[in-house]
Design a protein around this motif. Sequence first.
Motif, PDB file in Angstrom:
ATOM      1  N   MET A  21      56.213 107.321 -34.352  1.00 26.08           N
ATOM      2  CA  MET A  21      55.011 106.867 -35.048  1.00 26.08           C
ATOM      3  C   MET A  21      53.770 107.518 -34.433  1.00 26.08           C
ATOM      4  O   MET A  21      52.906 108.048 -35.156  1.00 26.08           O
ATOM      5  CB  MET A  21      54.890 105.344 -34.935  1.00 26.08           C
ATOM      6  CG  MET A  21      53.563 104.802 -35.440  1.00 26.08           C
ATOM      7  SD  MET A  21      53.150 103.177 -34.729  1.00 26.08           S
ATOM      8  CE  MET A  21      54.298 102.113 -35.576  1.00 26.08           C
ATOM      9  N   GLU A  63      53.541 111.118 -35.443  1.00 28.36           N
ATOM     10  CA  GLU A  63      53.154 111.245 -36.847  1.00 28.36           C
ATOM     11  C   GLU A  63      51.682 110.924 -37.065  1.00 28.36           C
ATOM     12  O   GLU A  63      51.027 111.488 -37.951  1.00 28.36           O
ATOM     13  CB  GLU A  63      54.024 110.321 -37.722  1.00 28.36           C
ATOM     14  CG  GLU A  63      55.452 110.842 -37.907  1.00 28.36           C
ATOM     15  CD  GLU A  63      56.465 109.751 -38.314  1.00 28.36           C
ATOM     16  OE1 GLU A  63      57.666 110.060 -38.347  1.00 28.36           O
ATOM     17  OE2 GLU A  63      56.045 108.607 -38.576  1.00 28.36           O
ATOM     18  N   GLU A  64      51.145 110.031 -36.259  1.00 27.93           N
ATOM     19  CA  GLU A  64      49.751 109.598 -36.432  1.00 27.93           C
ATOM     20  C   GLU A  64      48.802 110.310 -35.471  1.00 27.93           C
ATOM     21  O   GLU A  64      47.600 110.008 -35.438  1.00 27.93           O
ATOM     22  CB  GLU A  64      49.642 108.077 -36.239  1.00 27.93           C
ATOM     23  CG  GLU A  64      50.544 107.253 -37.144  1.00 27.93           C
ATOM     24  CD  GLU A  64      50.166 107.348 -38.627  1.00 27.93           C
ATOM     25  OE1 GLU A  64      48.969 107.550 -38.909  1.00 27.93           O
ATOM     26  OE2 GLU A  64      51.074 107.254 -39.477  1.00 27.93           O
ATOM     27  N   LYS A  86      59.958 107.000 -41.952  1.00 28.17           N
ATOM     28  CA  LYS A  86      58.505 106.946 -42.163  1.00 28.17           C
ATOM     29  C   LYS A  86      58.169 106.140 -43.430  1.00 28.17           C
ATOM     30  O   LYS A  86      57.233 105.334 -43.434  1.00 28.17           O
ATOM     31  CB  LYS A  86      57.930 108.363 -42.254  1.00 28.17           C
ATOM     32  CG  LYS A  86      56.413 108.365 -42.175  1.00 28.17           C
ATOM     33  CD  LYS A  86      55.825 109.760 -42.100  1.00 28.17           C
ATOM     34  CE  LYS A  86      54.301 109.692 -42.164  1.00 28.17           C
ATOM     35  NZ  LYS A  86      53.698 111.040 -42.134  1.00 28.17           N
ATOM     36  N   ASP A 120      54.192  98.445 -43.338  1.00 27.32           N
ATOM     37  CA  ASP A 120      52.738  98.360 -43.137  1.00 27.32           C
ATOM     38  C   ASP A 120      52.081  97.551 -44.252  1.00 27.32           C
ATOM     39  O   ASP A 120      51.190  96.744 -43.998  1.00 27.32           O
ATOM     40  CB  ASP A 120      52.123  99.775 -43.091  1.00 27.32           C
ATOM     41  CG  ASP A 120      52.163 100.376 -41.690  1.00 27.32           C
ATOM     42  OD1 ASP A 120      52.392  99.625 -40.720  1.00 27.32           O
ATOM     43  OD2 ASP A 120      51.971 101.604 -41.572  1.00 27.32           O
ATOM     44  N   THR A 137      51.410  99.720 -38.093  1.00 25.42           N
ATOM     45  CA  THR A 137      51.132 100.991 -37.425  1.00 25.42           C
ATOM     46  C   THR A 137      49.861 100.893 -36.588  1.00 25.42           C
ATOM     47  O   THR A 137      49.853 101.266 -35.406  1.00 25.42           O
ATOM     48  CB  THR A 137      51.002 102.120 -38.478  1.00 25.42           C
ATOM     49  OG1 THR A 137      52.281 102.279 -39.117  1.00 25.42           O
ATOM     50  CG2 THR A 137      50.581 103.434 -37.847  1.00 25.42           C
ATOM     51  N   ASN A 138      48.788 100.361 -37.165  1.00 21.15           N
ATOM     52  CA  ASN A 138      47.536 100.255 -36.405  1.00 21.15           C
ATOM     53  C   ASN A 138      47.678  99.354 -35.193  1.00 21.15           C
ATOM     54  O   ASN A 138      47.134  99.636 -34.127  1.00 21.15           O
ATOM     55  CB  ASN A 138      46.410  99.726 -37.300  1.00 21.15           C
ATOM     56  CG  ASN A 138      45.837 100.842 -38.151  1.00 21.15           C
ATOM     57  OD1 ASN A 138      45.992 102.024 -37.837  1.00 21.15           O
ATOM     58  ND2 ASN A 138      45.184 100.473 -39.242  1.00 21.15           N
ATOM     59  N   LEU A 161      49.783 101.247 -32.531  1.00 21.16           N
ATOM     60  CA  LEU A 161      48.990 102.322 -31.912  1.00 21.16           C
ATOM     61  C   LEU A 161      47.952 101.720 -30.963  1.00 21.16           C
ATOM     62  O   LEU A 161      47.719 102.241 -29.868  1.00 21.16           O
ATOM     63  CB  LEU A 161      48.300 103.167 -32.988  1.00 21.16           C
ATOM     64  CG  LEU A 161      49.231 103.962 -33.918  1.00 21.16           C
ATOM     65  CD1 LEU A 161      48.417 104.664 -35.011  1.00 21.16           C
ATOM     66  CD2 LEU A 161      50.084 104.979 -33.161  1.00 21.16           C
TER      67      LEU A 161
END
Lengths: 279, 279
Positions: free
Chosen positions: A118, A121-122, B223, B230, B248-249, B252
């Motif tokens: 992830m 990819e980000e 993905k 998400d 995802t956010n 991260l």
Amino acid sequence: MNSQIENSFQKTKAIKNRYGKVEFPDQAPWNEAINLLLSHKSVRSYKADPLPEGTLETLLAAAQSAATSSNLQLWSLVAITDPIKKTELAKIAGNQKHIEQCPLFLVWLADLSRNQRMGAEEGVEMEVMPFVETFLVAAIDAALAAQNAVIAAESLQLSTVYIGAMRNNPEKVAELLQLPPEVFGVFGLCVGYASPDIKAEVKPRLPQAAIAFHEVYGNAEEKKLRISYDREMAKFSERNEMVADTWTNRVLGRMGKLSGMNGREKLMGILNSMGFPLR
Amino acid sequence: MNSQIENSFQKTKAIKNRYGKVEFPDQAPWNEAINLLLSHKSVRSYKADPLPEGTLETLLAAAQSAATSSNLQLWSLVAITDPIKKTELAKIAGNQKHIEQCPLFLVWLADLSRNQRMGAEEGVEMEVMPFVETFLVAAIDAALAAQNAVIAAESLQLSTVYIGAMRNNPEKVAELLQLPPEVFGVFGLCVGYASPDIKAEVKPRLPQAAIAFHEVYGNAEEKKLRISYDREMAKFSERNEMVADTWTNRVLGRMGKLSGMNGREKLMGILNSMGFPLR
């Protein structure tokens, strides 16, 4: 039968099986779910019968329902039914034949790679990855998930046994399952119907006073409690395996000599080479 | 209502809560115990009500009934009810107020010291102790046990939440609980009755296809599965916390920066100093 009396009878029996002779609070709460938890036995002999359709999906839904640290979901699972692969995995585990027998073998993975992908990819560098903390979170996530799967399986009259011996050769496990770096097979789990010849009793555990404390650690009676447990375990092993042995002797045998580790003393170096620097 | 129809209705609802819109096998087995497992929510707000008498003993019996590697029982537990101690532990955890609120706070310990004391008493050097393998076994033992306690608690309409932030300052935890060397607080667990204002839904998880594989690791659609998750998590957070954010956010944010570790990047050195050389 009155359900409260039935509950109390069930509780007394389950507690006696788990601890031998024991004082347990009359008021301690009890129900069917708790009875299921107390009834756990690890089973090392399976029938060839396949699992009902959809069983893996149900076990997995239970597993994913366990808590996961910060919802990071740092675990994955490979489900094995291929007989050739099970034979290879049984070899890694010192020829534990139940791995070949059981219709479903689950390898539970500490998996940093999914969230690492992830990040790639980000376009974000995942700074927390190389630390022992993050590996520990992943291993604990996998354990919580697996234990939920075990409870779900046992509620369906299936049996299980954890296979720590996947760690005898984690690189070979990774090769067989085509694991990418930063994925580690923490343990395996056999799932299936117990052979009818399995008559094993529930295994007694240490008295509660030896492992659970109030406010601060420790119990001055520890040695006395160990010796009383040794007597329970000697009786248990005599009833179940014909060789009476104490818990103390078993632990000394298992933890006293490096040879008891079957190569697992090399785990740190192996983890490092698999993408876990464990800083 | 026909119990098979009831079961099927309950299953559809539980699976939808856990995964959002999802295809799930009609034949997948289901029962009350599995429904209990699927219903898990972590709860971070508690009533002051004390637990019924005997609850700790019941949770502990459930915990001890989980599998433990080679029956070594490398875990212990300190049960905390003292408000002053809970306040101190809440501070370590970045002021998580639910640690103070809950009537019972359990600190789950990876404990090599009990069997080390056995070795000393019996005159046997325990050669396996300094290895990362043995620490890992202890942490996994603690996790399996704790998860059983969580299931038992939830079956009694109690709520729980794991507190990984005990690892923000393991030395301070050790000091408060008077832990000897070779004992490490792996995580805490709040236990109590959820506040009535708690209306949180079950949290969705990654689709099964993203975390569970057959025979070999991986899914080429990873993905795509992440992006679909998400969307579920954005809807979930909007419904429950008013700030829509994707998984995802969140990941991260949590894994991208060392600062997200709250000091836990120092864990290796701390473990070494607490009696775990982790060779």
